[in-house]
Design a protein around this motif. Structure first.
Motif, PDB file in Angstrom:
ATOM      1  N   ASN A 114       0.819  -1.201   0.000  1.00 48.18           N
ATOM      2  CA  ASN A 114       0.000   0.000   0.000  1.00 48.18           C
ATOM      3  C   ASN A 114       0.871   1.279   0.000  1.00 48.18           C
ATOM      4  O   ASN A 114       1.778   1.425   0.814  1.00 48.18           O
ATOM      5  CB  ASN A 114      -0.809  -0.146   1.303  1.00 48.18           C
ATOM      6  CG  ASN A 114      -1.722   0.968   1.586  1.00 48.18           C
ATOM      7  OD1 ASN A 114      -1.339   2.109   1.441  1.00 48.18           O
ATOM      8  ND2 ASN A 114      -2.914   0.631   1.995  1.00 48.18           N
ATOM      9  N   GLU A 116       0.246   4.254   0.971  1.00 48.11           N
ATOM     10  CA  GLU A 116       0.204   5.050   2.215  1.00 48.11           C
ATOM     11  C   GLU A 116       1.135   4.454   3.277  1.00 48.11           C
ATOM     12  O   GLU A 116       1.760   5.168   4.048  1.00 48.11           O
ATOM     13  CB  GLU A 116      -1.222   5.127   2.748  1.00 48.11           C
ATOM     14  CG  GLU A 116      -2.090   6.069   1.939  1.00 48.11           C
ATOM     15  CD  GLU A 116      -3.549   5.713   2.052  1.00 48.11           C
ATOM     16  OE1 GLU A 116      -3.904   4.534   1.843  1.00 48.11           O
ATOM     17  OE2 GLU A 116      -4.344   6.612   2.365  1.00 48.11           O
ATOM     18  N   LEU A 117       1.219   3.120   3.268  1.00 42.54           N
ATOM     19  CA  LEU A 117       2.118   2.451   4.215  1.00 42.54           C
ATOM     20  C   LEU A 117       3.577   2.779   3.858  1.00 42.54           C
ATOM     21  O   LEU A 117       4.403   3.051   4.742  1.00 42.54           O
ATOM     22  CB  LEU A 117       1.880   0.933   4.162  1.00 42.54           C
ATOM     23  CG  LEU A 117       2.390   0.130   5.348  1.00 42.54           C
ATOM     24  CD1 LEU A 117       1.705   0.550   6.641  1.00 42.54           C
ATOM     25  CD2 LEU A 117       2.155  -1.361   5.123  1.00 42.54           C
ATOM     26  N   MET A 141       0.079  -1.291  10.019  1.00 45.76           N
ATOM     27  CA  MET A 141      -0.735  -2.113   9.094  1.00 45.76           C
ATOM     28  C   MET A 141      -2.165  -2.288   9.619  1.00 45.76           C
ATOM     29  O   MET A 141      -3.086  -2.530   8.840  1.00 45.76           O
ATOM     30  CB  MET A 141      -0.069  -3.481   8.869  1.00 45.76           C
ATOM     31  CG  MET A 141       1.149  -3.400   7.949  1.00 45.76           C
ATOM     32  SD  MET A 141       2.060  -4.963   7.831  1.00 45.76           S
ATOM     33  CE  MET A 141       1.009  -5.877   6.684  1.00 45.76           C
ATOM     34  N   ALA A 143      -4.031  -0.083  10.410  1.00 46.58           N
ATOM     35  CA  ALA A 143      -4.858   0.985   9.847  1.00 46.58           C
ATOM     36  C   ALA A 143      -5.389   0.634   8.459  1.00 46.58           C
ATOM     37  O   ALA A 143      -6.339   1.255   7.989  1.00 46.58           O
ATOM     38  CB  ALA A 143      -4.024   2.272   9.764  1.00 46.58           C
ATOM     39  N   PHE A 144      -4.785  -0.353   7.814  1.00 51.56           N
ATOM     40  CA  PHE A 144      -5.138  -0.631   6.413  1.00 51.56           C
ATOM     41  C   PHE A 144      -5.803  -1.992   6.210  1.00 51.56           C
ATOM     42  O   PHE A 144      -6.078  -2.379   5.088  1.00 51.56           O
ATOM     43  CB  PHE A 144      -3.874  -0.551   5.534  1.00 51.56           C
ATOM     44  CG  PHE A 144      -3.179   0.788   5.662  1.00 51.56           C
ATOM     45  CD1 PHE A 144      -3.667   1.892   4.982  1.00 51.56           C
ATOM     46  CD2 PHE A 144      -2.070   0.937   6.492  1.00 51.56           C
ATOM     47  CE1 PHE A 144      -3.046   3.130   5.106  1.00 51.56           C
ATOM     48  CE2 PHE A 144      -1.445   2.167   6.628  1.00 51.56           C
ATOM     49  CZ  PHE A 144      -1.936   3.274   5.931  1.00 51.56           C
ATOM     50  N   HIS A 145      -6.016  -2.702   7.297  1.00 49.38           N
ATOM     51  CA  HIS A 145      -6.605  -4.045   7.167  1.00 49.38           C
ATOM     52  C   HIS A 145      -7.695  -4.230   8.210  1.00 49.38           C
ATOM     53  O   HIS A 145      -7.649  -3.619   9.278  1.00 49.38           O
ATOM     54  CB  HIS A 145      -5.534  -5.127   7.348  1.00 49.38           C
ATOM     55  CG  HIS A 145      -4.446  -5.027   6.326  1.00 49.38           C
ATOM     56  ND1 HIS A 145      -4.523  -5.638   5.108  1.00 49.38           N
ATOM     57  CD2 HIS A 145      -3.279  -4.348   6.343  1.00 49.38           C
ATOM     58  CE1 HIS A 145      -3.444  -5.349   4.405  1.00 49.38           C
ATOM     59  NE2 HIS A 145      -2.657  -4.566   5.137  1.00 49.38           N
ATOM     60  N   SER A 146      -8.611  -5.096   7.890  1.00 48.82           N
ATOM     61  CA  SER A 146      -9.703  -5.357   8.813  1.00 48.82           C
ATOM     62  C   SER A 146      -9.180  -6.184   9.992  1.00 48.82           C
ATOM     63  O   SER A 146      -8.650  -7.285   9.793  1.00 48.82           O
ATOM     64  CB  SER A 146     -10.790  -6.109   8.048  1.00 48.82           C
ATOM     65  OG  SER A 146     -11.653  -6.670   8.965  1.00 48.82           O
ATOM     66  N   ASN A 156      -4.679 -11.335   6.673  1.00 46.37           N
ATOM     67  CA  ASN A 156      -3.690 -10.533   7.402  1.00 46.37           C
ATOM     68  C   ASN A 156      -2.365 -11.292   7.552  1.00 46.37           C
ATOM     69  O   ASN A 156      -1.279 -10.708   7.466  1.00 46.37           O
ATOM     70  CB  ASN A 156      -4.232 -10.150   8.786  1.00 46.37           C
ATOM     71  CG  ASN A 156      -5.401  -9.180   8.670  1.00 46.37           C
ATOM     72  OD1 ASN A 156      -5.590  -8.580   7.616  1.00 46.37           O
ATOM     73  ND2 ASN A 156      -6.170  -9.038   9.728  1.00 46.37           N
ATOM     74  N   CYS A 159      -0.573 -11.252   4.224  1.00 43.96           N
ATOM     75  CA  CYS A 159      -0.102  -9.894   3.977  1.00 43.96           C
ATOM     76  C   CYS A 159       1.172  -9.606   4.787  1.00 43.96           C
ATOM     77  O   CYS A 159       2.125  -9.004   4.279  1.00 43.96           O
ATOM     78  CB  CYS A 159      -1.230  -8.954   4.395  1.00 43.96           C
ATOM     79  SG  CYS A 159      -1.003  -7.359   3.731  1.00 43.96           S
ATOM     80  N   THR A 163       4.775  -8.655   3.347  1.00 45.23           N
ATOM     81  CA  THR A 163       5.211  -7.268   3.561  1.00 45.23           C
ATOM     82  C   THR A 163       6.579  -7.148   4.236  1.00 45.23           C
ATOM     83  O   THR A 163       7.347  -6.222   3.917  1.00 45.23           O
ATOM     84  CB  THR A 163       4.151  -6.524   4.417  1.00 45.23           C
ATOM     85  OG1 THR A 163       2.902  -6.621   3.742  1.00 45.23           O
ATOM     86  CG2 THR A 163       4.504  -5.071   4.616  1.00 45.23           C
TER      87      THR A 163
END
Ligand code: ACO
Length: 423
Positions: A114, A116-117, A141, A143-146, A156, A159, A163
């Motif tokens: 991402n 933004e990350l 992270m 902030a960007f994942h459920s 997650n 990811c 990452t």
């Protein structure tokens, strides 16, 4: 045969249940001791405390045994891949060919990080220690994942596995002022990491297979180690139902310390300091034995391995292979050899069972591979990630209670407050 433990306190006798693990480890269940007797147990550093029941990793420090989900570390390091081991740790069983291919493909699909990350990672000065960036980015992270209870843990997990290497190499390239390489999805996890790390943008780069193999081995050896400091941190944070990213971020911070994962960086820094000081290893062995010097031989000793570290045995062979294959002739490495010989024959180290641990040799390999010293602990974090994830998942699946140790208060007893004007 079920046994009970009898404990006599204040003239009364209390019976406590015991139980055994699958490898016959024996435990006394003291959970009710305080309610029954008013006593708590005292065990600083949890040297003799089983904080959980776990089916992930078996370790016998006396015999030098390490197994993931029942498979020996020797077999896994020799025949498996890091991603296969990650699957095993996280899912509990070895994958089929199709399951492994799917797992690898899914991880690759998350390697596009991402924007933004990346902007968050970019906000750090290039000189920032990479462990600081890694912990912050992994925390961010969330902030960007459920991450609510209904969130998809599996997504997650994939990811995170994708990452960590991307973020680690991103920060490294930034510190060099170089452009970052695109992930090459045709490569395996280790070769892809090496390509991002050492390839120049636009240039074809293929990692030396010997190097990729050594990295694969190193990551497998680090993949889990039952309830060590960082893993216990992940479980403790996760026990409050903090999400996966928050829990792993805490684990990364715990790993950073020089008595834990930070030791591999400290090993090379120590060897360099010895070299700069004339290379007199005997002087440093003497210093390590002197309690007033405040100096310890980094990479020696282990909380649980008291005869040898099975990972160190495997990695020592790999280190020799890599150095030979790459034709590395580094004076720091001959200092390491002298130090190892000196310590292994010294009464102080022999009596205390202080042997070189995995970090002693992993630092040596990482240096030979050209990985900068301040990234050694990041490599450890990339390796340990599947273990942290598996432990976090187990804790949540088993619905373990929030972690909350007791203490023995030793401070002042009740005293009257004195107003500031009267002090
Ligand atoms: N150099 C010199 N003396 C040491 C060392 C060392 N590296 N390690 C332990 N000792 C001595 C202690 O001073 C103590 O001596 P004493 O009995 O005379 O008081 C005795 O050995 C036992 O040491 P403890 O600190 O009680 O052992 P503990 O099990 O608590 O600590 C640890 C283990 C933290 C790993 C320790 O050996 C150490 O600091 N090693 C150096 C750092 C290191 O390599 N850490 C990496 C660990 S592996 C990992 O995290 C993957």
């Amino acid at each position: 045969m079920s046994q009970t433990a009898l404990i006599n306190l204040d003239g009364k006798s209390f019976e406590l249940p015991t139980f055994e693990g699958t490898e016959n480890e024996k435990a006394i269940d003291i959970a009710k001791l305080r309610d029954l007797s008013g006593f708590v147990t005292y065990d600083p550093g949890y040297k003799n405390t089983g904080a959980t029941k776990s089916a992930i990793t078996y370790l016998d420090g006396e015999e030098g045994i390490l197994r993931y989900r029942g498979y020996s570390i020797e077999e896994l390091a020799d025949q498996s891949t890091f991603i296969e081991v990650a699957y095993l740790l996280i899912h509990g069983e070895l994958p089929t060919v199709a399951e492994l291919a799917n797992f690898e493909k899914q991880i690759q699909s998350y390697t596009v990080v991402n924007e933004e990350l990346l902007a968050i990672a970019n906000a750090f000065p290039a000189s920032t220690h990479p462990m600081c960036v890694l912990a912050a980015v992994v925390g961010a992270m969330s902030a960007f994942h459920s991450t609510d209870e209904a969130g998809d843990d599996e997504e997650n997990i994939l990811c995170l596995l994708a990452t960590l290497p991307v973020m680690a190499t991103w920060h490294y390239k930034k510190s060099l002022g170089e452009a970052v390489n695109q992930v090459d999805k045709s490569l395996d996890y280790c070769s892809s990491f090496l390509q991002m790390m050492f390839g120049k943008k636009g240039d074809a780069y293929l990692a030396d297979p010997i190097v990729a193999k050594a990295l694969n081995k190193l990551l497998i050896l680090h993949a889990d180690h039952e309830q060590n400091c960082s893993t216990s941190t992940v479980r403790l944070v996760g026990s409050s139902h903090a999400n996966l990213f928050a829990s792993i971020s805490a684990g990364i911070n715990a790993l950073w310390g020089p008595l834990h994962g930070g030791a591999n960086q400290e090993v090379i820094e120590m060897l360099e300091a010895i070299k700069a000081d004339g290379g007199d290893t005997a002087k440093y062995v003497t210093m390590a034995k002197d309690k007033n010097s405040g100096f310890r031989l980094m990479g020696f000793g282990h909380r649980v391995y008291k005869n040898f570290d099975p990972r160190a045995k495997i990695i020592k062979v790999a280190a020799d292979d890599v150095l030979k294959a790459l034709g590395v002739n580094d004076p720091v490495l001959s200092i390491a050899q002298h130090l190892e010989d000196a310590a292994l024959h010294d009464d102080y180290f022999v009596a205390r069972k202080l042997y070189p641990n995995v970090d002693f040799y992993s630092g040596i390999i990482y240096r030979a591979l050209g990985i900068p010293t301040n990234m050694f602990t990041v490599m450890f974090a990339i390796g340990r990630l599947p273990g942290w994830i598996a432990q976090w998942k187990e804790l949540r699946t088993n619905k373990e209670p929030i972690g909350r140790p007791r203490q023995i208060y030793t401070g002042a007893t009740l005293r009257s407050f004195v107003a500031i004007s009267e002090r």
